[in-house]
Design a protein around this motif. Structure first.
Motif, PDB file in Angstrom:
ATOM      1  N   HIS A  85       0.644  -1.111  -0.337  1.00 31.56           N
ATOM      2  CA  HIS A  85      -0.292  -0.109  -0.313  1.00 31.56           C
ATOM      3  C   HIS A  85       0.499   1.568  -0.475  1.00 31.56           C
ATOM      4  N   ASP A  86       2.119   1.712   0.500  1.00 31.59           N
ATOM      5  CA  ASP A  86       2.697   2.144   0.804  1.00 31.59           C
ATOM      6  C   ASP A  86       3.496   3.314  -0.425  1.00 31.59           C
ATOM      7  N   PHE A  88       2.134   2.307  -3.114  1.00 28.65           N
ATOM      8  CA  PHE A  88       1.426   2.437  -4.242  1.00 28.65           C
ATOM      9  C   PHE A  88       0.657   4.146  -3.881  1.00 28.65           C
ATOM     10  N   LEU A  89       0.919   4.035  -2.708  1.00 32.45           N
ATOM     11  CA  LEU A  89       0.963   5.747  -1.980  1.00 32.45           C
ATOM     12  C   LEU A  89       2.143   6.717  -2.368  1.00 32.45           C
ATOM     13  N   VAL A 132       1.993  11.623   2.789  1.00 34.72           N
ATOM     14  CA  VAL A 132       3.324   9.789   1.967  1.00 34.72           C
ATOM     15  C   VAL A 132       4.635   9.803   2.980  1.00 34.72           C
ATOM     16  N   VAL A 135       3.544   9.002   6.365  1.00 33.62           N
ATOM     17  CA  VAL A 135       2.953   8.094   6.814  1.00 33.62           C
ATOM     18  C   VAL A 135       3.611   6.867   6.541  1.00 33.62           C
TER      19      VAL A 135
ATOM     20  N   PHE B  83      -3.103   4.485  10.979  1.00 36.02           N
ATOM     21  CA  PHE B  83      -2.864   4.832   9.452  1.00 36.02           C
ATOM     22  C   PHE B  83      -3.599   3.978   8.597  1.00 36.02           C
ATOM     23  N   HIS B  85      -4.077   3.324   5.349  1.00 31.88           N
ATOM     24  CA  HIS B  85      -3.583   3.320   3.907  1.00 31.88           C
ATOM     25  C   HIS B  85      -4.782   3.025   2.950  1.00 31.88           C
ATOM     26  N   ASP B  86      -5.557   2.190   3.246  1.00 39.47           N
ATOM     27  CA  ASP B  86      -5.821   2.402   1.949  1.00 39.47           C
ATOM     28  C   ASP B  86      -7.614   3.587   1.480  1.00 39.47           C
ATOM     29  N   PHE B  88      -6.644   6.787   3.204  1.00 41.42           N
ATOM     30  CA  PHE B  88      -5.845   7.364   1.925  1.00 41.42           C
ATOM     31  C   PHE B  88      -5.408   7.392   0.413  1.00 41.42           C
ATOM     32  N   LEU B  89      -5.347   6.019  -0.414  1.00 36.68           N
ATOM     33  CA  LEU B  89      -5.242   5.684  -1.638  1.00 36.68           C
ATOM     34  C   LEU B  89      -6.242   6.022  -2.111  1.00 36.68           C
ATOM     35  N   LEU B  92      -6.583   9.939  -2.395  1.00 38.97           N
ATOM     36  CA  LEU B  92      -5.321   9.932  -3.555  1.00 38.97           C
ATOM     37  C   LEU B  92      -5.875   9.704  -4.947  1.00 38.97           C
ATOM     38  N   VAL B 135      -7.616  -2.979  -5.397  1.00 40.94           N
ATOM     39  CA  VAL B 135      -6.921  -2.780  -3.433  1.00 40.94           C
ATOM     40  C   VAL B 135      -7.798  -3.754  -2.679  1.00 40.94           C
TER      41      VAL B 135
END
Lengths: 414, 414
Positions: A85-86, A88-89, A132, A135, B83, B85-86, B88-89, B92, B135
């Motif tokens: 995931h990170d 991808f972020l 990002v 994070v 946090f 993540h998904d 945030f994805l 974004l 995802v």
């Protein structure tokens, strides 16, 4: 498997270059027909030059990146058995910053935005990148140079080898972004210079990434350098095509769109690749140009509307352009700056009388004019080549500082 | 704590509206001075109208979203101690699609892009949104209507209540994006219509989200609806300001920039909010307009360059505009379409003689002209109000279908 992703990236980069070529050719008449052109002030002919062509290559770049993004994740999901995931972020935040920079540049080309709006936008649009970075739990620690520690311990205090500067590090990265997006835009004005310098910097960073990939074994460090390469290769190929159209004598102008796009792309790979301090070394000419410009930018010295070199149509050469003003217009601080710079040879200065008053003539405060002070009037194509050569030399200097000088200053060098 | 985020969002939305107001006023003279204006073809006066003003509100929207994004994550990190993540994805990827849509629209306004380039760009720029959907492990399952299952079981087969259509679901979502970004752009041309319809749709979706927040307790379902509200409120306030300038008599034009921005914003909240099928119900007039346009878009019936209603300067009203052509130009399929539509009253048709040949006169195939067929020539302001009223009625219909009719068709309704 990394081979799979990098091969895809290379192929897509080549495709991007090819598509750029075709689209630039297709859109040149459309730009002119719609009135989006400028006139080259350093040419005898007054033919319209389509502008800003940078938006075409930037759009192609974005499309190539959209197509590319799934590939590294196919690879990572396969090798790590888990979707990262990170990572991808990181990709998405980079795309956001680049896309907003392109939008800003294009809007600036079309509407002549005001300065305060232009500074605000990249600062805010880089928030996702900084989030990002946060994070990812990335380090905000800087290594303290040996000499600083020696001084501190000489004063009787203890100091660790590294220092967590925390929030200040984010301020630094924010400044990197604002600096990069604007510094290329300021160091511009003659055929091929904007694209040329961006190409030299991007190639230097790519070379640095390749060197680091050979030197370092840590998978996270390697990922950072791959990330940078993935974003830079398509940038280089599309820019190369644009350079071919923009080099002397220019058939297209790249516009602010290109400068913001290039600056932001270089800035985000530096930050997300965790080598922002090293990347700054490749911006030495830009940094020098910015510092050298400050007396005029902050109006210590009167600043004419245009600071481009002066074109002489008889000899087809360009020479220094000047700011001319009454000596009395200069305040004390301005006088100091002028005296110091002209004494050490970094400023052309001439006194003359006009209507019985004392006037002064200075070259405009840009690196372009400074180089012209030394090499005299030259053809514009030659000037671009000289400035790009300077950029290459400063990249060599940057590598020397990064890999040899740093060993002397620090205990540990990654 | 959700109160904290939504309060911030409301305040930022109001700020966005205020800033839009100031910036539109500031940039109106700049647009005109730089030659970015159009002429209103349904007005007596020929005053220049700045265009595309949508880029200003879109930029304000982006900035507001950049400032807003950290807040929900402060909340989530605080409540979930991790946090997300998904989430945030999701944010974004939505910003990327919206930003590229704005860039595309602005480029289209400035450069008149070619159709193939315009279709390719939103498709590719929505890849990140679809990747995020993938995802997140989101469902690609559709619930099968009772009646379909009855038919299948009547034929002697078994069928589950739900069906995983997998890749087809992604194709459907890609089509939602392309449809949304283009359908508002096609259903346009009179003062206030583009912004007005977008406002009705956005408000309807927000109302739907609020209803769902009351009905559903599942935290993930609630998050989806909050996400949509967070993206829509600033869109609504900035659009309201723009509507005020764009409504009859228009002081600014919104341009393709607005249409792409609005369409993409509505599309991404529908997809990331997991209610894309419901969202489509709010696009009934747009869908009908698209279907009704197809005979001309696909050249079954000759299509003039402009299909705007015809302005009568004597009465200051607008009426149907016509396509006139020789009867022989119509192929057999075109003839069928014309016969069917005019028989059921959805097409104005008139035969006449010209130079001894049989000609035919049809209203242009847009909902705007169709409404004018029924209500005759009216003032432009009245026409916009009628069309927006139609949009409101279709939203009411959409709610009835979603919450009452769906119970009859399906066993389970979320």
């Amino acid at each position: 498997m990394s081979l799979f992703t990098i091969t895809t990236n290379c192929l897509l980069s080549l495709l991007g270059g090819f598509v750029s070529l075709k689209l630039i050719q297709e859109y040149i008449p459309i730009f002119i027909q719609r009135g989006h052109y400028g006139n080259d002030q350093c040419k005898v002919s007054n033919a319209p030059i389509p502008e800003p062509m940078g938006v075409i290559t930037a759009a192609v770049y974005l499309i190539i990146m959209f197509i590319f993004i799934p590939f590294p994740f196919l690879e990572w999901t396969y090798t790590e058995r888990l979707f990262p995931h990170d990572k991808f972020l990181a990709f998405l935040s980079a795309i956001i910053s680049i896309c907003t920079a392109i939008l800003l540049g294009f809007a600036d080309d079309m509407l002549d935005l005001r300065w305060r709006h232009k500074l605000l936008f990249p600062t805010l649009s880089s928030l996702p990148v900084l989030m990002v970075y946060y994070v990812q739990g990335s380090s905000t620690t800087i290594v303290v140079p040996k000499i600083a520690r020696s001084i501190v311990s000489f004063l009787g205090f203890e100091m660790t080898t590294s220092l967590d500067i925390n929030l200040l590090y984010y301020v630094f990265m924010g400044m990197v972004i604002v600096f990069c997006t604007n510094s290329i835009n300021i160091y511009a004005g003659i055929n091929g210079l904007e694209v040329g310098q961006s190409l030299v910097i991007a190639s230097s960073i790519t070379l640095y990434n390749v060197i680091q990939l050979y030197r370092l074994q840590d998978p996270i460090e390697c990922y950072y350098n791959w990330l940078s390469i993935y974003f830079l290769l398509p940038f280089i190929t599309t820019s190369l095509i644009l350079y071919n159209f923009n080099k002397y004598p220019a058939r297209v102008f790249v516009g602010d769109t290109y400068c913001y796009w290039a600056g932001m792309t270089l800035a985000v790979v530096a930050i997300l690749g965790h080598f922002s301090k090293t990347a700054m070394l490749f911006f030495i000419p830009q940094a020098f140009n910015f510092i050298y410009s400050t007396p005029q930018l902050f109006h210590l010295v009167p600043c004419p509307r245009h600071r481009l070199p002066k074109f002489d149509s008889k000899t087809d050469t360009v020479g220094m352009s000047f700011a001319e003003f009454k000596k009395s217009e200069l305040n004390r601080f301005g006088q100091w700056v002028v005296t110091i710079l002209s004494t050490i040879g970094l400023l052309f200065k001439e006194d003359f009388n006009n209507d019985g008053e004392k006037w002064i003539r200075l070259n405009n405060f840009t690196v372009i004019n400074l180089v012209l002070k030394f090499v005299g009037p030259v053809r514009e194509g030659t000037l671009t080549k000289l400035l790009l050569l300077l950029q290459v030399f400063s990249s060599i200097l940057a590598f020397i500082i990064r890999f040899f000088l740093a060993r002397i200053l620090y205990d540990v060098v990654l």
